[in-house]
Write a protein that holds these residues in place. Structure first.
Motif, PDB file in Angstrom:
ATOM      1  N   GLU A 146       5.826   2.288   7.208  1.00  0.00           N
ATOM      2  CA  GLU A 146       6.424   3.560   7.514  1.00  0.00           C
ATOM      3  C   GLU A 146       5.536   4.795   6.909  1.00  0.00           C
ATOM      4  N   ALA A 147       5.915   5.599   7.726  1.00  0.00           N
ATOM      5  CA  ALA A 147       5.673   7.076   7.276  1.00  0.00           C
ATOM      6  C   ALA A 147       6.963   7.856   6.902  1.00  0.00           C
ATOM      7  N   LEU A 148       7.019   8.530   5.769  1.00  0.00           N
ATOM      8  CA  LEU A 148       8.189   9.173   5.502  1.00  0.00           C
ATOM      9  C   LEU A 148       8.535  10.481   6.709  1.00  0.00           C
ATOM     10  N   PRO A 149       9.670  10.643   6.709  1.00  0.00           N
ATOM     11  CA  PRO A 149      10.121  11.664   7.608  1.00  0.00           C
ATOM     12  C   PRO A 149       8.942  12.961   7.722  1.00  0.00           C
ATOM     13  N   ALA A 150       8.743  13.677   6.717  1.00  0.00           N
ATOM     14  CA  ALA A 150       8.277  14.627   6.435  1.00  0.00           C
ATOM     15  C   ALA A 150       6.650  14.732   6.764  1.00  0.00           C
ATOM     16  N   PHE A 151       6.229  13.415   6.882  1.00  0.00           N
ATOM     17  CA  PHE A 151       4.959  13.078   7.007  1.00  0.00           C
ATOM     18  C   PHE A 151       4.488  12.329   8.529  1.00  0.00           C
ATOM     19  N   ARG A 152       5.377  12.227   9.392  1.00  0.00           N
ATOM     20  CA  ARG A 152       5.340  11.395  10.746  1.00  0.00           C
ATOM     21  C   ARG A 152       4.654  12.279  11.477  1.00  0.00           C
ATOM     22  N   TYR A 159       1.004  -1.114   0.120  1.00  0.00           N
ATOM     23  CA  TYR A 159      -0.001  -0.040   0.038  1.00  0.00           C
ATOM     24  C   TYR A 159       0.979   0.990  -0.082  1.00  0.00           C
ATOM     25  N   THR A 160       0.592   2.316  -0.809  1.00  0.00           N
ATOM     26  CA  THR A 160       1.312   3.225  -0.890  1.00  0.00           C
ATOM     27  C   THR A 160       0.457   4.641  -0.586  1.00  0.00           C
ATOM     28  N   ALA A 161       0.727   5.520   0.464  1.00  0.00           N
ATOM     29  CA  ALA A 161       0.079   6.738   0.700  1.00  0.00           C
ATOM     30  C   ALA A 161       0.796   7.717   0.104  1.00  0.00           C
ATOM     31  N   SER A 162      -0.274   8.375  -0.319  1.00  0.00           N
ATOM     32  CA  SER A 162       0.332  10.033  -0.585  1.00  0.00           C
ATOM     33  C   SER A 162      -0.459  11.034  -0.354  1.00  0.00           C
ATOM     34  N   VAL A 163      -0.093  12.277  -0.186  1.00  0.00           N
ATOM     35  CA  VAL A 163      -0.947  13.348   0.191  1.00  0.00           C
ATOM     36  C   VAL A 163      -0.521  14.600  -0.671  1.00  0.00           C
ATOM     37  N   ASP A 164      -1.479  15.065  -1.269  1.00  0.00           N
ATOM     38  CA  ASP A 164      -1.217  16.106  -2.349  1.00  0.00           C
ATOM     39  C   ASP A 164      -0.311  15.585  -3.259  1.00  0.00           C
ATOM     40  N   GLY A 165      -0.169  14.325  -3.643  1.00  0.00           N
ATOM     41  CA  GLY A 165       0.617  13.978  -4.844  1.00  0.00           C
ATOM     42  C   GLY A 165       2.071  13.477  -4.337  1.00  0.00           C
ATOM     43  N   ALA A 166       2.134  13.739  -3.054  1.00  0.00           N
ATOM     44  CA  ALA A 166       3.499  13.496  -2.595  1.00  0.00           C
ATOM     45  C   ALA A 166       3.424  12.188  -1.906  1.00  0.00           C
ATOM     46  N   ARG A 167       4.594  11.239  -2.165  1.00  0.00           N
ATOM     47  CA  ARG A 167       4.676   9.704  -1.702  1.00  0.00           C
ATOM     48  C   ARG A 167       5.022  10.174   0.023  1.00  0.00           C
ATOM     49  N   ALA A 168       3.861   9.702   0.845  1.00  0.00           N
ATOM     50  CA  ALA A 168       3.978  10.066   2.266  1.00  0.00           C
ATOM     51  C   ALA A 168       4.471   8.774   3.032  1.00  0.00           C
ATOM     52  N   ALA A 213      -3.437   5.050   8.982  1.00  0.00           N
ATOM     53  CA  ALA A 213      -4.146   5.107   7.579  1.00  0.00           C
ATOM     54  C   ALA A 213      -3.887   3.732   6.784  1.00  0.00           C
ATOM     55  N   LEU A 214      -2.625   3.588   6.675  1.00  0.00           N
ATOM     56  CA  LEU A 214      -2.258   2.445   6.049  1.00  0.00           C
ATOM     57  C   LEU A 214      -2.512   1.007   6.712  1.00  0.00           C
ATOM     58  N   VAL A 215      -2.582   1.052   8.068  1.00  0.00           N
ATOM     59  CA  VAL A 215      -3.037  -0.221   8.700  1.00  0.00           C
ATOM     60  C   VAL A 215      -4.442  -0.291   8.448  1.00  0.00           C
ATOM     61  N   GLU A 216      -5.176   0.659   8.772  1.00  0.00           N
ATOM     62  CA  GLU A 216      -6.662   0.934   8.639  1.00  0.00           C
ATOM     63  C   GLU A 216      -7.254   0.193   7.249  1.00  0.00           C
ATOM     64  N   ARG A 217      -6.709   0.637   6.258  1.00  0.00           N
ATOM     65  CA  ARG A 217      -6.944   0.206   4.702  1.00  0.00           C
ATOM     66  C   ARG A 217      -6.564  -1.423   4.754  1.00  0.00           C
ATOM     67  N   LEU A 218      -5.476  -1.843   5.262  1.00  0.00           N
ATOM     68  CA  LEU A 218      -5.269  -3.221   5.244  1.00  0.00           C
ATOM     69  C   LEU A 218      -6.078  -3.993   5.945  1.00  0.00           C
ATOM     70  N   VAL A 278      -0.822 -11.586   9.714  1.00  0.00           N
ATOM     71  CA  VAL A 278       0.191 -11.874  10.421  1.00  0.00           C
ATOM     72  C   VAL A 278       1.047 -10.644  10.410  1.00  0.00           C
ATOM     73  N   PRO A 279       1.100 -10.056  11.461  1.00  0.00           N
ATOM     74  CA  PRO A 279       1.887  -8.822  11.753  1.00  0.00           C
ATOM     75  C   PRO A 279       3.224  -8.863  12.302  1.00  0.00           C
ATOM     76  N   LEU A 280       4.122  -8.916  11.373  1.00  0.00           N
ATOM     77  CA  LEU A 280       5.679  -8.992  11.759  1.00  0.00           C
ATOM     78  C   LEU A 280       6.212  -7.576  11.943  1.00  0.00           C
ATOM     79  N   CYS A 281       5.563  -6.778  11.475  1.00  0.00           N
ATOM     80  CA  CYS A 281       5.897  -5.336  11.562  1.00  0.00           C
ATOM     81  C   CYS A 281       5.564  -4.936  12.858  1.00  0.00           C
ATOM     82  N   TRP A 282       6.447  -4.485  13.809  1.00  0.00           N
ATOM     83  CA  TRP A 282       6.129  -3.945  15.209  1.00  0.00           C
ATOM     84  C   TRP A 282       4.756  -2.946  15.044  1.00  0.00           C
ATOM     85  N   TYR A 283       4.907  -1.931  13.973  1.00  0.00           N
ATOM     86  CA  TYR A 283       3.898  -0.761  14.244  1.00  0.00           C
ATOM     87  C   TYR A 283       2.434  -1.448  14.022  1.00  0.00           C
ATOM     88  N   ALA A 284       2.378  -2.285  12.784  1.00  0.00           N
ATOM     89  CA  ALA A 284       0.988  -2.946  12.348  1.00  0.00           C
ATOM     90  C   ALA A 284       0.555  -3.866  13.440  1.00  0.00           C
TER      91      ALA A 284
END
Length: 96
Positions: free
Chosen positions: A43-49, A16-25, A56-61, A73-79
């Motif tokens: 992950e959220a990119l530094p400018a969007f943390r 899943y790729t998130a973007s805000v105003d056309g910028a990858r987030a 929102a990515l986990v919610e969509r998943l 199966v959430p291996l990622c700690w955040y998810a």
């Protein structure tokens, strides 16, 4: 702020790729084995943390997993943390 999320799935892996105003987030990646979605990274990119991108990515998943009858199966700690915190998602998490 509107978060746009696009899903790509080739049958064995996806993201899943998130973007805000056309910028990858941010992004969430997973491997697929049958009905199992193994989340490997979120992950959220530094400018969007701190703006709810990763959540929102986990919610969509979770919404997509429920709609297609998949389990997560959430291996990622955040998810893992976010899925376990939300009672509405408990039935989607493998091992719960």
């Amino acid at each position: 702020m509107a978060i746009d999320i696009i899903r790509r799935d080739d049958g064995s892996a996806g993201d899943y790729t998130a973007s805000v105003d056309g910028a990858r987030a941010g992004a969430l990646t997973y491997r697929r084995t049958g009905r199992w979605l193994t989340v490997t990274h979120t992950e959220a990119l530094p400018a969007f943390r701190g703006q709810g991108i990763a959540y929102a990515l986990v919610e969509r998943l979770a919404a997509d997993a429920r709609a297609e009858g998949s389990r997560i199966v959430p291996l990622c700690w955040y998810a893992r943390e976010k899925l376990n915190e939300n009672p509405a998602w408990q039935d989607l998490v493998e091992g719960r």
